[in-house]
Design a protein around this motif. Structure first.
Motif, PDB file in Angstrom:
ATOM      1  N   LEU A  48     -51.540  13.181  31.756  1.00 46.86           N
ATOM      2  CA  LEU A  48     -52.438  13.168  31.914  1.00 46.86           C
ATOM      3  C   LEU A  48     -53.743  13.976  32.324  1.00 46.86           C
ATOM      4  O   LEU A  48     -54.773  13.419  32.127  1.00 46.86           O
ATOM      5  N   VAL A  49     -53.995  15.175  32.631  1.00 45.55           N
ATOM      6  CA  VAL A  49     -54.439  15.682  33.569  1.00 45.55           C
ATOM      7  C   VAL A  49     -55.263  16.145  32.014  1.00 45.55           C
ATOM      8  O   VAL A  49     -56.710  16.280  32.314  1.00 45.55           O
ATOM      9  N   ALA A  94     -50.134  12.726  20.835  1.00 48.98           N
ATOM     10  CA  ALA A  94     -50.399  11.744  21.674  1.00 48.98           C
ATOM     11  C   ALA A  94     -52.001  10.924  20.964  1.00 48.98           C
ATOM     12  O   ALA A  94     -51.902  10.039  20.824  1.00 48.98           O
ATOM     13  N   ARG A  95     -52.742  12.585  20.154  1.00 54.34           N
ATOM     14  CA  ARG A  95     -53.663  11.928  19.365  1.00 54.34           C
ATOM     15  C   ARG A  95     -53.446  10.730  18.662  1.00 54.34           C
ATOM     16  O   ARG A  95     -54.075   9.288  17.971  1.00 54.34           O
ATOM     17  N   GLY A 140     -51.930   7.860  24.138  1.00 53.72           N
ATOM     18  CA  GLY A 140     -50.974   8.652  23.375  1.00 53.72           C
ATOM     19  C   GLY A 140     -50.085   9.434  25.062  1.00 53.72           C
ATOM     20  O   GLY A 140     -49.725   9.579  25.083  1.00 53.72           O
ATOM     21  N   MET A 141     -51.033  10.170  26.024  1.00 56.39           N
ATOM     22  CA  MET A 141     -50.524  10.749  26.330  1.00 56.39           C
ATOM     23  C   MET A 141     -50.453   9.921  28.048  1.00 56.39           C
ATOM     24  O   MET A 141     -49.329  10.118  28.383  1.00 56.39           O
ATOM     25  N   THR A 142     -50.491   8.731  28.543  1.00 51.63           N
ATOM     26  CA  THR A 142     -50.259   7.714  28.824  1.00 51.63           C
ATOM     27  C   THR A 142     -48.192   7.918  28.693  1.00 51.63           C
ATOM     28  O   THR A 142     -47.949   7.409  29.459  1.00 51.63           O
ATOM     29  N   ILE A 143     -48.781   7.027  27.365  1.00 54.13           N
ATOM     30  CA  ILE A 143     -47.212   6.867  26.920  1.00 54.13           C
ATOM     31  C   ILE A 143     -46.179   7.778  26.787  1.00 54.13           C
ATOM     32  O   ILE A 143     -45.250   8.032  27.737  1.00 54.13           O
TER      33      ILE A 143
END
Length: 185
Positions: A48-49, A94-95, A140-143
């Motif tokens: 998530l950074v 992720a996007r 997306g990055m959270t998933i």
């Protein structure tokens, strides 16, 4: 007396840093569950950074403390996440995943490039477009962070338990060898 230092190339330095942090992880105190949880949180939060512009670090320590994970292990997981370059590699995927899960469409009059000067003069249309893409990447990055965190939890838990078993076996062998050596004298 001169000590000749060996120079390592970038790949070797990354490999050595990875191995050093992994050895530190396996030797950190707290038990397998606490260490694995800390590592998984650190590794997952590293995803998530980029999408949060490093603001996730404000919540990093409170999240690890509330989950009762190991803070040193979470820092090591975060460093290993950085060394793998996974957040950068997974960002386009992720996007796309974020767009598939949350298909938000914003219509505004014209597409223009982001300009700080226009933003300072009160034109927020370019900011809306910028945030729109960021929301998809964040989703997306959270998933990906959750999935990779869960996977890394089980991997680190298994490796931690295996390392403890191997360490105890080596101690037993060393102790038995010391008994045999002292018994023959």
């Amino acid at each position: 007396m001169s000590v000749k230092q060996h120079k390592y190339n970038l790949i070797q330095r990354l490999g050595r840093a990875f191995k050093l942090n992994f050895v530190k992880l396996l030797r950190s105190p707290g038990g397998a569950r606490k260490v694995a949880l800390g590592f998984a949180l650190g590794f997952g939060l590293e995803m998530l950074v980029i999408s949060t512009a490093s603001l996730i670090y404000i919540l990093f320590v409170p999240i690890v403390r509330l989950a009762k994970g190991s803070l040193p292990a979470s820092i090591i997981g975060n460093v290993i996440g950085k060394l793998t370059f996974l957040p950068v590699l997974l960002l386009p995927f992720a996007r796309t995943l974020g767009k598939a899960i949350f298909p938000m469409k914003i219509r505004h009059g014209h597409h223009t490039a982001f300009s700080l000067q226009k933003l300072l003069h009160g034109d927020f249309h370019s900011l809306i477009g910028l945030l729109h893409g960021g929301i998809h990447a964040l989703i997306g990055m959270t998933i990906f962070g959750i999935i990779l965190g869960v996977i890394s939890y089980f991997v680190v838990h298994y490796l931690y338990e295996k390392e403890i078993t191997n360490r105890l076996k080596r101690r037993r062998q060393k102790h038995e060898m010391n008994i045999t050596v002292s018994g023959t004298m």
